[in-house]
Design an enzyme around this catalytic site. Structure first.
Site, PDB file in Angstrom:
ATOM      1  N   GLY A 109      14.388 -35.147  -1.197  1.00 43.10           N
ATOM      2  CA  GLY A 109      15.040 -36.140  -0.354  1.00 43.10           C
ATOM      3  C   GLY A 109      16.339 -36.637  -0.970  1.00 43.10           C
ATOM      4  O   GLY A 109      16.726 -36.241  -2.072  1.00 43.10           O
TER       5      GLY A 109
ATOM      6  N   HIS B  62      22.281 -30.127  -1.468  1.00 41.14           N
ATOM      7  CA  HIS B  62      21.340 -29.734  -2.508  1.00 41.14           C
ATOM      8  C   HIS B  62      20.526 -30.926  -3.007  1.00 41.14           C
ATOM      9  O   HIS B  62      19.421 -30.738  -3.513  1.00 41.14           O
ATOM     10  CB  HIS B  62      22.087 -29.068  -3.673  1.00 41.14           C
ATOM     11  CG  HIS B  62      22.434 -27.643  -3.408  1.00 41.14           C
ATOM     12  ND1 HIS B  62      21.989 -26.608  -4.211  1.00 41.14           N
ATOM     13  CD2 HIS B  62      23.148 -27.061  -2.407  1.00 41.14           C
ATOM     14  CE1 HIS B  62      22.439 -25.459  -3.725  1.00 41.14           C
ATOM     15  NE2 HIS B  62      23.151 -25.714  -2.635  1.00 41.14           N
TER      16      HIS B  62
ATOM     17  N   VAL C  32      16.046 -31.307  -1.573  1.00 43.46           N
ATOM     18  CA  VAL C  32      15.052 -31.257  -2.646  1.00 43.46           C
ATOM     19  C   VAL C  32      14.682 -32.688  -3.040  1.00 43.46           C
ATOM     20  O   VAL C  32      15.526 -33.433  -3.538  1.00 43.46           O
ATOM     21  CB  VAL C  32      15.589 -30.493  -3.875  1.00 43.46           C
ATOM     22  CG1 VAL C  32      14.491 -30.359  -4.934  1.00 43.46           C
ATOM     23  CG2 VAL C  32      16.116 -29.119  -3.471  1.00 43.46           C
TER      24      VAL C  32
END
Length: 332
Positions: A80, A74, A78
């Site tokens: 990187g 996660h 998002v």
């Protein structure tokens, strides 16, 4: 830059090692911005401190490994791999409903506190997440290998960026391929990294689309790709009217806390928990790789090392693009 890499290679030799290093540089454009043993001089015990923190947490809670691995996904998908998922506050990634079930934050914070004592202002939270996830896999019985470090922490964290950049469990194969490709990950990486579901827990709401409530208020299976006996077990654990947001089941019903190739065996037995799992067996583009991994754990582990390296180098920030946070929850 140091190019020394020690990765799980059961039948390794010098030739294999050189091929893998070449693959890493060719397949991971961001790798050249990082280096192996980045903290060798500035904080020699950095990786050991992270590893010890993860091991201590895992000994008290076997679900930690799955939580740390999910946290990495996660984060990297998002903005990187920049620890943006750790930032607290209104409108941050962490505040988005898709991330409210994430865990492992306390482990990252614990490692950061130790590192700030011995090496203040030196080790980024982004590197801690990557190292912790790497170690979590090894502690759970998976392959142990070296990864490059030197990531900086990002200063931007926007909840609006979460949904368009993470896989939904109801995604079609084409939707997953499109998202993975946008991160520089291939179809092989998709199948390999899906193996993360060999550990970890899932909330009932994450696979509720595979069932439907009948006129009597009972759940019935509507997804015929799921094994009926397994489906009945899921219904027992996630009954209609129960709390789909708090009840959880293991991603892997056979070896819940072991990082192994059982996930792929589960797929062959039609026991993939999510629709996005089952589709790997159903789609002709990925079925062969599922079968290979189910029958050869060494092959899966080797592929995992390669794909994990690519995952942890997605859009990394270095030099002045980021900072070394004093607290992982807030920017400096």
């Amino acid at each position: 830059m140091e190019s020394k890499i020690s990765i799980f290679l059961p039948t390794s030799n010098l030739c294999n090692l050189l091929v893998l290093v070449f693959f890493c540089f060719a397949a991971c454009p961001s790798l050249g911005r990082l280096s192996f043993n980045f903290y060798a001089t500035s904080c020699p015990a950095a990786e050991l401190m992270v590893s010890n923190t993860v091991r201590a947490a895992s000994s008290n809670d076997p679900t930690i490994s799955g939580k740390l691995l999910r946290l990495l996904f996660h984060d990297c998908f998002v903005e990187g791999c920049d620890a943006s998922v750790l930032l607290q506050g209104n409108g941050t990634e962490r505040s988005d409903p898709a991330n409210t079930s994430l865990g492992g934050f306390s482990v990252i914070d614990s490692a950061k506190r130790v590192l700030e004592i011995f090496c203040p202002g030196t080790v980024s939270c982004a590197d801690i997440i990557a190292l912790a996830a790497r170690d979590a896999v090894a502690i759970a019985g998976g392959p142990a290998f070296q990864i490059p470090t030197g990531r900086k922490d990002g200063r931007i964290s926007n909840s609006a960026n979460v949904r368009p950049n993470i896989v939904d469990t109801s995604f079609t194969m084409d939707e997953m391929i499109k998202l993975f490709n946008s991160k520089g990950l291939s179809l092989d990486d998709l199948v390999t990294l899906s193996g993360a579901h060999t550990i970890g827990l899932a909330h009932c709401s994450a696979f509720s689309d595979r069932f439907q409530q009948d006129s009597k208020g009972k759940l019935r299976l509507v997804d015929t790709s799921l094994d009926i006996t397994y489906a009945k077990e899921l219904i027992r654990k996630c009954p209609a009217g129960g709390s789909s947001t708090s009840n959880t089941v293991s991603n892997d019903p056979e070896t819940s806390f072991a990082f192994d190739n059982q996930y792929y065996g589960n797929l062959l037995a039609h026991k993939g928990l999510f629709q996005s799992d089952s589709i790997l067996l159903e789609d002709g583009r990925t079925r062969k790789q599922v079968e290979e991994f189910a029958n050869n754990e060494e092959r899966f582990f080797r592929s995992w090392g390669e794909s994990f390296l690519k995952l942890t180098t997605i859009e990394v920030k270095t030099d002045n693009e980021g900072e070394i946070r004093r607290s992982c929850s807030f920017t400096n």
